[in-house]
Each structure stands twice: as structure tokens, then as C-alpha cells.
Design a protein around this motif. Structure first.
Motif, PDB file in Angstrom:
ATOM      1  N   MET A   6      -8.411 -14.527  13.753  1.00 14.35           N
ATOM      2  CA  MET A   6      -8.888 -15.836  13.350  1.00 14.35           C
ATOM      3  C   MET A   6      -7.960 -16.363  12.265  1.00 14.35           C
ATOM      4  SD  MET A   6     -12.553 -17.148  11.792  1.00 14.35           S
ATOM      5  CE  MET A   6     -12.953 -15.677  10.979  1.00 14.35           C
ATOM      6  N   THR A   7      -7.514 -17.581  12.462  1.00 20.16           N
ATOM      7  CA  THR A   7      -6.622 -18.238  11.518  1.00 20.16           C
ATOM      8  C   THR A   7      -7.401 -19.268  10.726  1.00 20.16           C
ATOM      9  OG1 THR A   7      -4.808 -17.995  13.088  1.00 20.16           O
ATOM     10  CG2 THR A   7      -4.508 -19.582  11.324  1.00 20.16           C
ATOM     11  N   ILE A   8      -7.246 -19.260   9.414  1.00 15.94           N
ATOM     12  CA  ILE A   8      -7.888 -20.257   8.554  1.00 15.94           C
ATOM     13  C   ILE A   8      -6.834 -21.275   8.157  1.00 15.94           C
ATOM     14  CG2 ILE A   8      -9.049 -20.672   6.361  1.00 15.94           C
ATOM     15  CD1 ILE A   8     -10.212 -17.840   6.609  1.00 15.94           C
ATOM     16  N   THR A   9      -7.151 -22.540   8.382  1.00 21.89           N
ATOM     17  CA  THR A   9      -6.225 -23.627   8.078  1.00 21.89           C
ATOM     18  C   THR A   9      -6.836 -24.489   6.982  1.00 21.89           C
ATOM     19  OG1 THR A   9      -5.509 -23.659  10.384  1.00 21.89           O
ATOM     20  CG2 THR A   9      -4.959 -25.585   9.054  1.00 21.89           C
ATOM     21  N   THR A  10      -6.014 -24.946   6.059  1.00 21.36           N
ATOM     22  CA  THR A  10      -6.469 -25.849   4.999  1.00 21.36           C
ATOM     23  C   THR A  10      -5.664 -27.131   5.081  1.00 21.36           C
ATOM     24  OG1 THR A  10      -7.030 -23.985   3.570  1.00 21.36           O
ATOM     25  CG2 THR A  10      -6.801 -26.127   2.516  1.00 21.36           C
ATOM     26  N   LEU A  11      -6.365 -28.262   5.112  1.00 20.21           N
ATOM     27  CA  LEU A  11      -5.732 -29.572   5.152  1.00 20.21           C
ATOM     28  C   LEU A  11      -6.315 -30.441   4.043  1.00 20.21           C
ATOM     29  CD1 LEU A  11      -5.992 -30.374   8.983  1.00 20.21           C
ATOM     30  CD2 LEU A  11      -3.989 -29.507   7.780  1.00 20.21           C
ATOM     31  N   THR A  12      -5.493 -31.308   3.490  1.00 16.89           N
ATOM     32  CA  THR A  12      -6.027 -32.295   2.560  1.00 16.89           C
ATOM     33  C   THR A  12      -6.737 -33.380   3.375  1.00 16.89           C
ATOM     34  OG1 THR A  12      -4.049 -33.673   2.600  1.00 16.89           O
ATOM     35  CG2 THR A  12      -4.111 -31.876   0.953  1.00 16.89           C
ATOM     36  N   SER A  13      -7.535 -34.168   2.714  1.00 20.70           N
ATOM     37  CA  SER A  13      -8.204 -35.277   3.406  1.00 20.70           C
ATOM     38  C   SER A  13      -7.181 -36.217   4.029  1.00 20.70           C
ATOM     39  CB  SER A  13      -9.090 -36.064   2.442  1.00 20.70           C
ATOM     40  OG  SER A  13     -10.168 -35.283   2.025  1.00 20.70           O
ATOM     41  N   ALA A  40      -5.753 -30.978  13.471  1.00 20.80           N
ATOM     42  CA  ALA A  40      -6.954 -30.315  12.947  1.00 20.80           C
ATOM     43  C   ALA A  40      -7.808 -29.778  14.085  1.00 20.80           C
ATOM     44  CB  ALA A  40      -7.752 -31.285  12.084  1.00 20.80           C
ATOM     45  N   LYS A  41      -7.958 -30.554  15.161  1.00 22.32           N
ATOM     46  CA  LYS A  41      -8.759 -30.093  16.300  1.00 22.32           C
ATOM     47  C   LYS A  41      -8.125 -28.883  16.968  1.00 22.32           C
ATOM     48  CE  LYS A  41      -9.231 -34.135  18.379  1.00 22.32           C
ATOM     49  NZ  LYS A  41      -9.700 -35.162  19.325  1.00 22.32           N
ATOM     50  N   LYS A  42      -6.814 -28.894  17.108  1.00 23.61           N
ATOM     51  CA  LYS A  42      -6.126 -27.741  17.699  1.00 23.61           C
ATOM     52  C   LYS A  42      -6.278 -26.511  16.811  1.00 23.61           C
ATOM     53  CE  LYS A  42      -2.720 -30.456  20.205  1.00 23.61           C
ATOM     54  NZ  LYS A  42      -1.329 -30.900  20.254  1.00 23.61           N
ATOM     55  N   ALA A  43      -6.171 -26.696  15.500  1.00 25.77           N
ATOM     56  CA  ALA A  43      -6.315 -25.580  14.567  1.00 25.77           C
ATOM     57  C   ALA A  43      -7.736 -25.027  14.590  1.00 25.77           C
ATOM     58  CB  ALA A  43      -5.939 -26.031  13.153  1.00 25.77           C
ATOM     59  N   ALA A  44      -8.741 -25.886  14.809  1.00 30.71           N
ATOM     60  CA  ALA A  44     -10.139 -25.447  14.850  1.00 30.71           C
ATOM     61  C   ALA A  44     -10.400 -24.520  16.029  1.00 30.71           C
ATOM     62  CB  ALA A  44     -11.082 -26.652  14.894  1.00 30.71           C
ATOM     63  N   ASN A  45      -9.580 -24.593  17.063  1.00 28.14           N
ATOM     64  CA  ASN A  45      -9.728 -23.674  18.194  1.00 28.14           C
ATOM     65  C   ASN A  45      -9.311 -22.261  17.820  1.00 28.14           C
ATOM     66  OD1 ASN A  45     -10.750 -25.540  20.042  1.00 28.14           O
ATOM     67  ND2 ASN A  45      -8.698 -26.251  20.570  1.00 28.14           N
ATOM     68  N   GLN A  46      -8.506 -22.118  16.762  1.00 33.93           N
ATOM     69  CA  GLN A  46      -8.030 -20.805  16.317  1.00 33.93           C
ATOM     70  C   GLN A  46      -8.872 -20.245  15.170  1.00 33.93           C
ATOM     71  OE1 GLN A  46      -5.646 -19.525  18.234  1.00 33.93           O
ATOM     72  NE2 GLN A  46      -5.768 -21.464  19.325  1.00 33.93           N
ATOM     73  N   GLY A  47      -9.616 -21.106  14.483  1.00 34.56           N
ATOM     74  CA  GLY A  47     -10.428 -20.669  13.347  1.00 34.56           C
ATOM     75  C   GLY A  47     -10.869 -21.877  12.534  1.00 34.56           C
ATOM     76  N   PRO A  48     -11.599 -21.656  11.448  1.00 40.04           N
ATOM     77  CA  PRO A  48     -12.101 -22.785  10.655  1.00 40.04           C
ATOM     78  C   PRO A  48     -10.971 -23.564   9.987  1.00 40.04           C
ATOM     79  CG  PRO A  48     -12.544 -20.703   9.548  1.00 40.04           C
ATOM     80  CD  PRO A  48     -11.997 -20.368  10.895  1.00 40.04           C
ATOM     81  N   VAL A  49     -11.204 -24.867   9.838  1.00 42.10           N
ATOM     82  CA  VAL A  49     -10.261 -25.745   9.157  1.00 42.10           C
ATOM     83  C   VAL A  49     -10.972 -26.286   7.920  1.00 42.10           C
ATOM     84  CG1 VAL A  49      -8.884 -27.854   9.301  1.00 42.10           C
ATOM     85  CG2 VAL A  49      -9.134 -26.387  11.320  1.00 42.10           C
ATOM     86  N   PHE A  50     -10.467 -25.912   6.749  1.00 43.02           N
ATOM     87  CA  PHE A  50     -11.031 -26.397   5.497  1.00 43.02           C
ATOM     88  C   PHE A  50     -10.334 -27.698   5.145  1.00 43.02           C
ATOM     89  CE2 PHE A  50     -11.959 -21.915   5.374  1.00 43.02           C
ATOM     90  CZ  PHE A  50     -13.250 -21.886   4.886  1.00 43.02           C
ATOM     91  N   ILE A  51     -11.126 -28.714   4.824  1.00 44.67           N
ATOM     92  CA  ILE A  51     -10.595 -30.016   4.456  1.00 44.67           C
ATOM     93  C   ILE A  51     -10.913 -30.222   2.983  1.00 44.67           C
ATOM     94  CG2 ILE A  51     -10.657 -32.490   4.926  1.00 44.67           C
ATOM     95  CD1 ILE A  51     -11.775 -31.632   7.763  1.00 44.67           C
ATOM     96  N   THR A  52      -9.860 -30.415   2.196  1.00 38.98           N
ATOM     97  CA  THR A  52     -10.050 -30.524   0.757  1.00 38.98           C
ATOM     98  C   THR A  52     -10.106 -31.978   0.319  1.00 38.98           C
ATOM     99  OG1 THR A  52      -7.670 -30.441   0.323  1.00 38.98           O
ATOM    100  CG2 THR A  52      -8.851 -28.337   0.346  1.00 38.98           C
ATOM    101  N   ASP A  53     -10.798 -32.187  -0.773  1.00 43.13           N
ATOM    102  CA  ASP A  53     -10.886 -33.492  -1.409  1.00 43.13           C
ATOM    103  C   ASP A  53     -10.566 -33.271  -2.883  1.00 43.13           C
ATOM    104  OD1 ASP A  53     -11.340 -36.170  -1.803  1.00 43.13           O
ATOM    105  OD2 ASP A  53     -13.521 -36.018  -1.744  1.00 43.13           O
ATOM    106  N   ARG A  54      -9.434 -33.798  -3.309  1.00 41.25           N
ATOM    107  CA  ARG A  54      -8.947 -33.599  -4.681  1.00 41.25           C
ATOM    108  C   ARG A  54      -8.776 -32.123  -5.015  1.00 41.25           C
ATOM    109  NH1 ARG A  54     -12.899 -38.166  -6.690  1.00 41.25           N
ATOM    110  NH2 ARG A  54     -11.650 -39.935  -6.037  1.00 41.25           N
TER     111      ARG A  54
END
Length: 85
Positions: free
Chosen positions: A1-8, A18-32
Motif C-alpha cells: 500500500m502506497t500513501i500519497t500526500t498532496l496539497t490542496s 489523486a484518483k489514480k493514487a487512491a487505487n494504490q492506497g490512501p491519499v492525504f490532502i493537506t491544507d496549510r
């Protein structure tokens, strides 16, 4: 499982990534700089929440069966008067 982090901003500019990354694992979206949201695939969401398919989906026709002929025979009985006693 791959965890991806993206800014807003990254999420807004490239949702398909983001949708493609969600197929591999959770995608964390940061705000500030702080995690604000998590994007999951529907399969992962259902696994985590224990959500099962609805009764409507369970009783529905299997995929690929769209053309079902259903004919109701016409009734030859005459209508009866209602009993209002």
C-alpha cells in the motif's frame, strides 16, 4: 500500500493523479501543511466501514443482464363489486 500526500492546490490542479493514487492506497490532502482530508478507493472505504451492498443491489439483476422480457397475462376475470357492508 502506497500513501500519497498532496496539497490542496495539487489536488485541485490534478484530480486524475489523486484518483489514480487512491487505487494504490490512501491519499492525504493537506491544507496549510496539515492533513485535512483522505481520498480512498470505494473498495477500501467499504472494507474499512464494513458497508455491504444495499438490498436493492443484492436483489438486482446481475451485470450484463439488461434485456429481460416480462409479460403479464391479461386477466379474463370480471371486476367484482366491493363489499361495503
Amino acid at each position: 500500500m502506497t500513501i500519497t500526500t498532496l496539497t490542496s492546490r495539487e489536488f485541485n490542479q490534478d484530480t486524475s493523479r489523486a484518483k489514480k493514487a487512491a487505487n494504490q492506497g490512501p491519499v492525504f490532502i493537506t491544507d496549510r501543511g496539515e492533513p485535512a482530508h483522505v481520498l480512498l478507493s470505494i473498495e477500501e472505504y467499504r472494507r474499512l466501514t464494513g458497508v455491504r451492498e444495499s438490498i436493492i443491489d443484492a436483489l438486482g439483476l446481475p451485470a450484463g443482464v439488461e434485456d429481460v422480457e416480462f409479460e403479464i397475462p391479461r386477466s379474463r376475470d370480471l371486476p367484482r363489486s366491493p363489499d361495503l357492508s
